[in-house]
Design an enzyme around this catalytic site. Structure first.
Site, PDB file in Angstrom:
ATOM      1  CE1 TYR A 161      37.909  20.567  27.165  1.00 28.46           C
ATOM      2  CE2 TYR A 161      39.858  21.441  28.247  1.00 28.46           C
ATOM      3  CZ  TYR A 161      39.289  20.683  27.253  1.00 28.46           C
ATOM      4  OH  TYR A 161      40.085  20.044  26.344  1.00 28.46           O
ATOM      5  CG  LEU A 193      34.681  29.648  22.150  1.00 28.42           C
ATOM      6  CD1 LEU A 193      35.056  28.847  20.903  1.00 28.42           C
ATOM      7  CD2 LEU A 193      34.826  31.142  21.901  1.00 28.42           C
ATOM      8  CD  GLU A 194      30.597  26.095  23.567  1.00 19.90           C
ATOM      9  OE1 GLU A 194      30.956  26.005  22.383  1.00 19.90           O
ATOM     10  OE2 GLU A 194      31.380  25.907  24.522  1.00 19.90           O
ATOM     11  CB  CYS A 235      39.766  27.599  33.590  1.00 21.64           C
ATOM     12  SG  CYS A 235      41.568  27.632  33.633  1.00 21.64           S
ATOM     13  CB  VAL A 236      40.881  29.655  28.264  1.00 22.48           C
ATOM     14  CG1 VAL A 236      41.495  29.247  26.933  1.00 22.48           C
ATOM     15  CG2 VAL A 236      39.370  29.831  28.139  1.00 22.48           C
ATOM     16  CB  THR A 285      46.814  25.286  18.496  1.00 28.12           C
ATOM     17  OG1 THR A 285      45.667  25.303  19.362  1.00 28.12           O
ATOM     18  CG2 THR A 285      47.321  23.851  18.336  1.00 28.12           C
ATOM     19  CG  HIS A 293      41.210  26.323  20.319  1.00 27.82           C
ATOM     20  ND1 HIS A 293      40.115  26.563  19.515  1.00 27.82           N
ATOM     21  CD2 HIS A 293      40.736  25.835  21.478  1.00 27.82           C
ATOM     22  CE1 HIS A 293      39.012  26.234  20.176  1.00 27.82           C
ATOM     23  NE2 HIS A 293      39.366  25.787  21.374  1.00 27.82           N
ATOM     24  CG  ASN A 308      34.726  37.581  31.874  1.00 24.41           C
ATOM     25  OD1 ASN A 308      34.881  36.403  32.140  1.00 24.41           O
ATOM     26  ND2 ASN A 308      35.159  38.121  30.755  1.00 24.41           N
ATOM     27  NE  ARG A 313      46.026  34.735  37.542  1.00 24.61           N
ATOM     28  CZ  ARG A 313      47.286  34.482  37.861  1.00 24.61           C
ATOM     29  NH1 ARG A 313      47.621  33.314  38.388  1.00 24.61           N
ATOM     30  NH2 ARG A 313      48.222  35.388  37.683  1.00 24.61           N
TER      31      ARG A 313
END
Length: 175
Positions: free
Chosen positions: A28, A60-61, A83-84, A89, A91, A115, A129
């Site tokens: 992403y 999520l996948e 990466c998130v 929000t 989410h 992970n 990171r």
């Protein structure tokens, strides 16, 4: 700041038989994912292992892809990379919690997973990171998978297939 702390790291495990690892990455944030990948690949290769990489749309996948590979393919372990970054929000909380929970459940079911999904407040934290010459969280995730594979092999590994596909040693029995 945590980045300045020194942490103890285990020595890289050694293997009599090379390991085969699947890297599942959510690109992403492509530049961050590329750095995570570089670190993971270098660590696996330094341990004499081989790797394949698949891309999925988002964090999520990642657990779903690892679960599918665990049932349908033949890998010794897995590296989850992505990466998130916190947004405006809730989410962010859902993606962080559910991707982590999915990976944890797979690990508890016998999959050897490192992970490397970064969960950060901003892009700068992610970049620091992910940098292979910096915190190298991709390499750290690969190291975690390698250590779990070494433990599994030390303890005898799986006696029967995990999932729905029988291994060569499994036989069907009618009771």
């Amino acid at each position: 700041m945590a980045a300045n702390e020194q942490h103890y790291t285990l020595e890289r495990p050694t293997f009599d038989k090379p390991v085969k690892i699947l890297i599942v990455v959510a690109p992403y944030y492509k530049d961050i994912a590329d750095n995570l990948l570089a670190g993971a690949r270098a660590e696996i290769e330094a341990a004499g292992g081989t790797h394949e990489t698949v891309e999925v749309p988002g964090a999520l996948e990642i657990p779903t892809a690892i679960g599918m590979a665990g049932r349908l393919a033949n890998y010794d372990g897995y590296v989850a990379l992505g990466c998130v970054i916190r947004g405006e929000t809730t989410h962010y909380d859902t993606v962080c919690n559910d991707s982590s929970r999915g990976i944890t459940l797979l690990g508890l079911s016998g999959h050897c997973i490192g992970n490397g999904i970064l969960t950060v407040e901003n892009r700068e934290q992610a970049e620091v990171r992910a940098e292979p010459d910096g915190q190298n969280k991709g390499g750290g995730a690969a190291t975690a998978a390698l250590h779990l594979i070494a433990l599994a092999r030390n303890w005898g590994g799986s006696k029967r297939g995990v999932g729905f596909m029988p291994t060569e040693d499994d036989s069907y029995r009618i009771a």
